[in-house]
Scaffold this active site. Structure first.
Site, mmCIF file in Angstrom:
data_model
loop_
_atom_site.group_PDB
_atom_site.id
_atom_site.type_symbol
_atom_site.label_atom_id
_atom_site.label_comp_id
_atom_site.label_asym_id
_atom_site.label_seq_id
_atom_site.Cartn_x
_atom_site.Cartn_y
_atom_site.Cartn_z
ATOM 1 C CB SER A 193 179.056 -25.206 -80.846
ATOM 2 O OG SER A 193 178.800 -25.042 -82.181
ATOM 3 C CG MET A 247 169.941 -22.882 -80.821
ATOM 4 S SD MET A 247 169.544 -24.073 -82.236
ATOM 5 C CE MET A 247 167.790 -24.756 -81.423
ATOM 6 C CG HIS A 288 176.106 -24.159 -86.994
ATOM 7 N ND1 HIS A 288 176.210 -25.030 -86.106
ATOM 8 C CD2 HIS A 288 177.127 -23.320 -86.947
ATOM 9 C CE1 HIS A 288 177.321 -24.446 -85.108
ATOM 10 N NE2 HIS A 288 177.778 -23.559 -85.932
ATOM 11 C CD GLN A 330 173.321 -9.097 -86.266
ATOM 12 O OE1 GLN A 330 173.442 -8.931 -87.185
ATOM 13 N NE2 GLN A 330 173.547 -8.192 -85.082
ATOM 14 C CE LYS A 331 175.381 -17.486 -79.597
ATOM 15 N NZ LYS A 331 177.026 -17.564 -79.682
ATOM 16 C CD GLN A 365 182.379 -14.750 -86.694
ATOM 17 O OE1 GLN A 365 183.155 -15.340 -86.017
ATOM 18 N NE2 GLN A 365 181.359 -15.389 -87.119
#
Ligand code: AMP
Length: 288
Positions: A188, A186, A37, A150-151, A155
């Site tokens: 959450s 990474m 983030h 881009q992860k 979306q």
């Protein structure tokens, strides 16, 4: 740095901040902030005069109640991290602020881009929830630019389509996936992995690297590349939801990696669902 809880407060603080035509960059998040983030925040900071971050765990995009309940929440740490990263304004609304009594509007992107992959496996409601909240956030913040990782490749495709279809005057900026030194993207959700599960999850970046290497060696057939990736994941004991090689813009399944392609995967490690992707690109020289 200020934290506001309502759209009205957000608008009044932002009106003052953007006075004189200062540019606004926006990073929407669901909190539990990590370096991924913060890499978006840094890009927004470099590009803009004012940086806004939203923290909102959007209930309507969760297809499993357990996933929503167990989603990590750490607002005070997030606010400290945002401040340290140079954010000017945090918007952290309640669910009642975003979905007040009687809320009855949905923003839906139709077509293949929402029907496949995450849309298929999490259900169409996932993207409906995501586009509805992102549209509301973009209206509330009215940023010049909004930053997405881009992860979450699908979306990004869906948000770009929504912004184009609805003529929302915000530039959508894609930012590269930020990884831990061991290669794991990474997320959450990584906080929910046990030490053993985290070790197993390393098969995700390993499988993507194997696909890149195979393409570099000259392998082009999407089905065999997908099977190869899946084998690496299964051998590590991961439950595979999907492995696919798709056109990065349309998300159509590719038969052959002849141009830029996206290898996307979704797996479960224990109770944790993880997604990742990489770009596959045949070198100009060919190789096969
Ligand atoms: P989330 O809080 O998971 O909804 O993510 C908020 C934004 O951060 C989305 O645009 C994500 O794609 C992006 N993001 C999440 N993880 C990463 C990462 N490892 N690298 C880059 N961007 C990320």
């Amino acid at each position: 740095m200020e934290t506001v809880r309502t759209v009205a407060e957000l608008r009044s603080v932002l009106d003052a901040l953007r006075a004189g035509g200062r540019s606004v960059g926006f990073v929407p998040t669901m909190g539990a902030l990590h370096e991924g983030h913060l890499s978006l925040v840094r890009r927004a900071r470099a590009d803009n005069d004012v940086v806004v971050v939203s923290i909102f765990v959007n209930p309507t995009q969760f297809n499993e109640a357990g996933d929503l309940d167990s989603y990590p929440r750490q607002e005070s740490e997030d606010i400290t991290l945002a401040e340290q990263a140079g954010v000017d304004l945090v918007f952290a609304p309640s669910a009642a602020e975003m979905y007040p009594e009687g809320f009855g509007t949905q923003v839906r992107v139709t077509g293949l881009v929402t029907e496949v992959l995450e849309g298929l496996h999490r259900g169409l409601g996932h993207f409906d929830g995501m586009t509805t909240i992102v549209a509301k956030l973009l209206h509330a913040v009215s940023p010049h630019s909004a930053y997405f990782g881009q992860k979450d490749a699908q979306q990004l495709v869906v948000v770009r389509k929504m912004v184009a279809d609805l003529a929302i005057p915000t530039r959508i900026v894609a930012c590269p996936t930020h990884r831990d030194p061991d290669g794991l993207a990474m997320s959450s959700r990584n906080a929910k992995l046990s030490a053993k599960e985290r070790e197993q999850a390393l098969a995700i970046p390993r499988s993507l690297a194997a696909a890149e290497a195979a393409v570099a060696r000259g392998d082009r057939e999407a089905a065999s590349l997908s099977a190869f990736v899946e084998r690496v994941l299964l051998d590590a004991g991961l439950e595979v939801e999907y492995v696919a090689i798709v056109n990065p813009a349309t998300l159509e399944t590719m038969l052959s990696v002849d141009g830029v392609s996206l290898c996307v995967i979704a797996v479960r490690v224990g109770g944790v669902r993880l997604i990742d992707n990489t770009v596959l690109q045949p070198s100009a020289k060919g190789g096969g």
